[in-house]
Design a protein around this motif. Sequence first.
Motif: not given
Length: 261
Positions: A149-157
């Motif tokens: 949806d285009g939102s940026r979130v923390a990447d848990q990798i």
Amino acid sequence: MTTVQILMDDRVVGTRPMGLRAEHGFAAVVGDVLFDTGQTGEAVENARRLGLETSYEQIVLSHGHYDHTGGLPAFLDGAETVYAHPDAFDPKFQDGTYIGLPYRRARLAADVEIHTHEGPVEVAPGIHALGEVPRPHPDNPLGTTVRSDGSRVADQIADDQSLAVEMANGTALVCGCCHAGLRNTIEHAEAVTGEQVRAVIGGTHLVGSSPAEIREIADWIGDRLDLFAPSHCTGHVGERIFAERFSEAYEHVGVGSTIEV
């Protein structure tokens, strides 16, 4: 016995052959499997300088960061399959800078089969790409990613994976960055192979961890390892603590290192 040869790391060890070059990144040949490709095409040049093959049928990506995937096109001649977690192709950022895989999946798929997997896969006899690692203990995430949806979130990798290599007396763990956490990854490797991890080679991503956190991991490892050869993103503090704690098992490695497991 399986040979591990480091093609790219943050340092060069030794003075021969002349011309070996380091960069921030990781790449290693594990048996007949290429594990990661470094940041640029320099890893393939190091392979030539070392007199090694520059073509590998099976390539495994530890995760989707640029310093492990940027050299991929240089190794695609002769490659049959690239193994990676599906999230390895997601956009990844750190402090607003793109740090993800530099190539679109469709561009790579034009040249090689892309095999995405979340579970473990035996990519060669006795060599397992571990897939997504369960994380009951602390891990080492980094940066952000972008949702559909285009939102940026923390990447848990979640795409972070390592190689588990079956040995005569246990399992060798070869890590690219180990964002999933060293303890988590060791436990997962042991669950996959059914044998205790006796050797650890590669990046452990403890560069941002405190001395207390690193010592806690060392305490947990105890006397289980016969070989401990951390590199890349382990950090100077981590390497010093591990070298002191595991003096008999510790090995200083980098570009040009050859390790038999």
